[in-house]
Design an enzyme around this catalytic site. Structure first.
Site, PDB file in Angstrom:
ATOM      1  N   ARG A   1      48.645 -42.113  -3.070  1.00 19.60           N
ATOM      2  CA  ARG A   1      49.612 -43.147  -2.697  1.00 19.60           C
ATOM      3  C   ARG A   1      50.304 -42.790  -1.378  1.00 19.60           C
ATOM      4  O   ARG A   1      50.463 -43.644  -0.503  1.00 19.60           O
ATOM      5  CB  ARG A   1      50.654 -43.309  -3.822  1.00 19.60           C
ATOM      6  CG  ARG A   1      51.669 -44.394  -3.516  1.00 19.60           C
ATOM      7  CD  ARG A   1      52.473 -44.778  -4.753  1.00 19.60           C
ATOM      8  NE  ARG A   1      53.292 -45.947  -4.467  1.00 19.60           N
ATOM      9  CZ  ARG A   1      54.623 -45.981  -4.559  1.00 19.60           C
ATOM     10  NH1 ARG A   1      55.284 -44.903  -4.943  1.00 19.60           N
ATOM     11  NH2 ARG A   1      55.273 -47.076  -4.268  1.00 19.60           N
TER      12      ARG A   1
ATOM     13  N   HIS B   1      50.441 -44.980   2.131  1.00 21.33           N
ATOM     14  CA  HIS B   1      51.707 -45.376   2.753  1.00 21.33           C
ATOM     15  C   HIS B   1      51.839 -44.818   4.167  1.00 21.33           C
ATOM     16  O   HIS B   1      52.350 -45.484   5.062  1.00 21.33           O
ATOM     17  CB  HIS B   1      52.894 -44.909   1.901  1.00 21.33           C
ATOM     18  CG  HIS B   1      53.092 -45.729   0.659  1.00 21.33           C
ATOM     19  ND1 HIS B   1      54.305 -45.814   0.002  1.00 21.33           N
ATOM     20  CD2 HIS B   1      52.242 -46.509  -0.050  1.00 21.33           C
ATOM     21  CE1 HIS B   1      54.181 -46.604  -1.064  1.00 21.33           C
ATOM     22  NE2 HIS B   1      52.931 -47.037  -1.114  1.00 21.33           N
TER      23      HIS B   1
ATOM     24  N   ASN C   1      59.354 -45.846  -0.287  1.00 20.10           N
ATOM     25  CA  ASN C   1      58.788 -44.499  -0.392  1.00 20.10           C
ATOM     26  C   ASN C   1      59.615 -43.595  -1.302  1.00 20.10           C
ATOM     27  O   ASN C   1      59.283 -42.419  -1.478  1.00 20.10           O
ATOM     28  CB  ASN C   1      58.665 -43.860   1.000  1.00 20.10           C
ATOM     29  CG  ASN C   1      57.520 -44.463   1.800  1.00 20.10           C
ATOM     30  OD1 ASN C   1      56.543 -44.929   1.215  1.00 20.10           O
ATOM     31  ND2 ASN C   1      57.649 -44.467   3.112  1.00 20.10           N
TER      32      ASN C   1
ATOM     33  N   HIS D   1      44.811 -47.786  -8.403  1.00 18.22           N
ATOM     34  CA  HIS D   1      45.701 -47.865  -9.563  1.00 18.22           C
ATOM     35  C   HIS D   1      44.990 -47.497 -10.861  1.00 18.22           C
ATOM     36  O   HIS D   1      45.514 -47.742 -11.942  1.00 18.22           O
ATOM     37  CB  HIS D   1      46.359 -49.254  -9.649  1.00 18.22           C
ATOM     38  CG  HIS D   1      47.339 -49.514  -8.538  1.00 18.22           C
ATOM     39  ND1 HIS D   1      47.867 -50.754  -8.267  1.00 18.22           N
ATOM     40  CD2 HIS D   1      47.902 -48.682  -7.620  1.00 18.22           C
ATOM     41  CE1 HIS D   1      48.701 -50.675  -7.232  1.00 18.22           C
ATOM     42  NE2 HIS D   1      48.725 -49.431  -6.822  1.00 18.22           N
TER      43      HIS D   1
HETATM   44  C1  HEM Z   1      47.933 -54.212  -3.133  1.00 16.05           C
HETATM   45  C2  HEM Z   1      49.138 -53.816  -2.910  1.00 16.05           C
HETATM   46  C3  HEM Z   1      49.819 -52.664  -3.606  1.00 16.05           C
HETATM   47  C4  HEM Z   1      51.031 -52.714  -4.211  1.00 16.05           C
HETATM   48  C5  HEM Z   1      51.970 -53.908  -4.287  1.00 16.05           C
HETATM   49  C6  HEM Z   1      51.272 -51.404  -4.782  1.00 16.05           C
HETATM   50  C7  HEM Z   1      52.415 -51.042  -5.472  1.00 16.05           C
HETATM   51  C8  HEM Z   1      52.558 -49.879  -6.195  1.00 16.05           C
HETATM   52  C9  HEM Z   1      53.701 -49.566  -7.012  1.00 16.05           C
HETATM   53  C10 HEM Z   1      54.943 -50.418  -7.172  1.00 16.05           C
HETATM   54  C11 HEM Z   1      53.456 -48.364  -7.615  1.00 16.05           C
HETATM   55  C12 HEM Z   1      54.360 -47.614  -8.585  1.00 16.05           C
HETATM   56  C13 HEM Z   1      55.150 -46.555  -7.869  1.00 16.05           C
HETATM   57  C14 HEM Z   1      56.132 -45.862  -8.760  1.00 16.05           C
HETATM   58  O1  HEM Z   1      56.761 -46.524  -9.601  1.00 16.05           O
HETATM   59  O2  HEM Z   1      56.289 -44.643  -8.626  1.00 16.05           O
HETATM   60  C15 HEM Z   1      52.163 -47.924  -7.160  1.00 16.05           C
HETATM   61  C16 HEM Z   1      51.572 -46.751  -7.544  1.00 16.05           C
HETATM   62  C17 HEM Z   1      50.422 -46.238  -6.972  1.00 16.05           C
HETATM   63  N1  HEM Z   1      49.715 -46.826  -5.948  1.00 16.05           N
HETATM   64 FE1  HEM Z   1      49.918 -48.722  -5.270  1.00 16.05          FE
HETATM   65  N2  HEM Z   1      50.200 -50.595  -4.519  1.00 16.05           N
HETATM   66  C18 HEM Z   1      49.294 -51.311  -3.784  1.00 16.05           C
HETATM   67  C19 HEM Z   1      48.108 -50.837  -3.273  1.00 16.05           C
HETATM   68  C20 HEM Z   1      47.724 -49.499  -3.324  1.00 16.05           C
HETATM   69  C21 HEM Z   1      46.654 -48.907  -2.543  1.00 16.05           C
HETATM   70  C22 HEM Z   1      45.799 -49.653  -1.515  1.00 16.05           C
HETATM   71  C23 HEM Z   1      46.594 -47.585  -2.890  1.00 16.05           C
HETATM   72  C24 HEM Z   1      45.686 -46.484  -2.375  1.00 16.05           C
HETATM   73  C25 HEM Z   1      44.549 -46.625  -1.776  1.00 16.05           C
HETATM   74  C26 HEM Z   1      47.590 -47.367  -3.921  1.00 16.05           C
HETATM   75  C27 HEM Z   1      47.782 -46.179  -4.610  1.00 16.05           C
HETATM   76  C28 HEM Z   1      48.686 -45.995  -5.623  1.00 16.05           C
HETATM   77  C29 HEM Z   1      48.691 -44.832  -6.495  1.00 16.05           C
HETATM   78  C30 HEM Z   1      47.677 -43.706  -6.518  1.00 16.05           C
HETATM   79  C31 HEM Z   1      49.794 -44.985  -7.349  1.00 16.05           C
HETATM   80  C32 HEM Z   1      50.270 -43.991  -8.417  1.00 16.05           C
HETATM   81  C33 HEM Z   1      51.274 -43.059  -7.756  1.00 16.05           C
HETATM   82  C34 HEM Z   1      51.753 -41.901  -8.623  1.00 16.05           C
HETATM   83  O3  HEM Z   1      51.365 -41.777  -9.784  1.00 16.05           O
HETATM   84  O4  HEM Z   1      52.534 -41.070  -8.091  1.00 16.05           O
HETATM   85  N3  HEM Z   1      48.277 -48.533  -4.136  1.00 16.05           N
HETATM   86  N4  HEM Z   1      51.641 -48.858  -6.300  1.00 16.05           N
END
Ligand code: HEM
Ligand SMILES: *[C@@H]1O[C@H](CO)[C@@H](O)[C@H](O)[C@H]1NC(C)=O
Ligand SMILES: *[C@@H]1O[C@H](CO)[C@@H](O)[C@H](O)[C@H]1NC(C)=O
Length: 322
Positions: A56, A60, A89, A189
């Site tokens: 993530r 970002h 972030n 995700h």
């Molecule tokens: C399409 C639009 C996207 C939105 C709106 C979005 C939004 C989010 C949100 C709100 C979270 C939860 C964060 C938290 O509560 O700590 C999350 C987690 C995550 N996102 Fe996305 N995301 C998007 C696309 C992506 C992309 C393109 C990637 C990577 C290539 C990604 C990788 C991740 C990962 C790996 C997590 C888990 C993070 C953790 O466990 O620490 N996301 N995302």
């Protein structure tokens, strides 16, 4: 005479990564790959949240003005309100910052002043994705680290869960990603966590009918104290939370996705066919994810004097200029 020159300029324009190479550290830091691989292995074995955390963070960092480690800069008396202070972030994993600083320390012992923080982020992300079951892809090296980090740049770049599908697609296409790239990338995700506040309006006071009722009941239970205990979070992928696979796509087709925007992917006519394809065919997902991640990894890369090799990943070398 002007024609060949113009032609060359146009030809080289799309390849902003032209100066990057797989062998960039071959002569100057021959143990680069080994140092990243070993540190990643040790950290991920001890702390499984590392892989999703760094994946993530990498996204970002890259989507906000390029893969330049601007996200690692800590605020100081000289640099206020850096990227990592941005609200979007705020929940980035401490373990993601930690693995990068561990690798950087090891690099500074093995080959001082040579390896950029942004190359470490890109290579470590790839190794972690592979380690948790995802596809391999090439990471070309030679990025320099940014000399700027500004929280105000973050909102302009990142997609959020409050957006419509049109707005999210616009964020990706603005960076030359296709809808297919976007769907594949969001397959990230399949690992990691989401904090309750990100989906609380889908479970309280009433349950969003597009959520699977059993998942909704479980989430209402897990998140019951989330306003007091803001660390409460749920697995993104209820089937195989720690494995990088195509379960995310199977999940969202059944209402088993946490984020509203992930639900949109499963119903929007532009994205649903791709979601269905990936749900049936993990290899198709892996192939497209690998290709899209390679593309992410060269976004807005700074080479030469446009950047520097930081001594510490959380500080600019000259702390006063910003
Ligand atoms: C399409 C639009 C996207 C939105 C709106 C979005 C939004 C989010 C949100 C709100 C979270 C939860 C964060 C938290 O509560 O700590 C999350 C987690 C995550 N996102 Fe996305 N995301 C998007 C696309 C992506 C992309 C393109 C990637 C990577 C290539 C990604 C990788 C991740 C990962 C790996 C997590 C888990 C993070 C953790 O466990 O620490 N996301 N995302
Ligand atoms: C890597 O460096 C070694 C010397 O350290 C050299 O012999 C070899 O040809 C280099 N390989 C590539 C692919 O540049
Ligand atoms: C929520 O708080 C109540 C009262 O302190 C406690 O009994 C309950 O176990 C908590 N639930 C969760 C999921 O943490």
């Amino acid at each position: 005479m002007a024609y060949p020159i113009l032609f060359l300029i146009f030809l080289s324009l799309p390849f902003s990564s032209a100066k990057l190479s797989l062998k960039y550290y071959n002569a100057t830091c021959p143990d680069f790959e080994k140092i990243v691989r070993e540190n990643v292995f040790n950290k991920q074995s001890a702390v499984p949240a590392t892989a999703p955390g760094l994946l993530r963070m990498f996204f970002h960092d890259c989507i906000t003005d390029g893969c330049d480690a601007s996200i690692l800069i800590a605020s100081s008396a000289y640099n206020h309100h850096t990227e990592r202070d941005a609200e979007l972030n705020a929940a980035l994993s401490g373990d993601a910052f930690d693995i990068i600083s561990r690798i950087k320390n090891a690099m500074e012992l093995a080959c001082p002043g040579i390896v950029s923080c942004s190359d470490i982020v890109a290579q470590a992300t790839r190794d972690l994705v592979k380690m948790v079951g995802g596809p391999f892809y090439n990471v070309r090296l030679g990025r320099k680290d940014s000399k700027v980090s500004d929280a105000k740049r973050v909102d302009a770049s990142l997609p959020t869960t409050k957006m419509t599908m049109d707005q999210i697609i616009e964020k990706f296409t603005a960076k030359k990603f296709s809808i297919r790239d976007m769907v594949a990338l969001t397959g990230a995700h399949t690992i990691g966590f989401t904090h309750c506040k990100e989906f609380s309006d889908r479970i309280y006071p009433t349950v969003d009918p597009t959520l699977h009722p059993k998942l909704a009941a479980g989430l209402r239970q897990i998140c019951q104290n989330y306003t007091i205990d803001t660390s409460m979070a749920a697995f993104n992928d209820v089937r195989s939370p720690s494995t990088f696979d195509n379960a995310f796509f199977k999940n969202i087709l059944k209402g088993l996705g946490l984020l509203r925007t992930d639900y949109f992917l499963s119903v929007d006519p532009r994205t649903r066919p791709i979601v269905e394809e990936y749900a049936k065919d993990q290899q198709a997902f892996f192939k497209d994810f690998a290709k899209a991640m390679e593309k992410v990894s060269v976004l807005g890369v700074k080479t030469g004097h446009k950047g520097e090799v930081r001594n510490r990943c959380d500080q600019f070398n000259n702390n006063i200029h910003a």
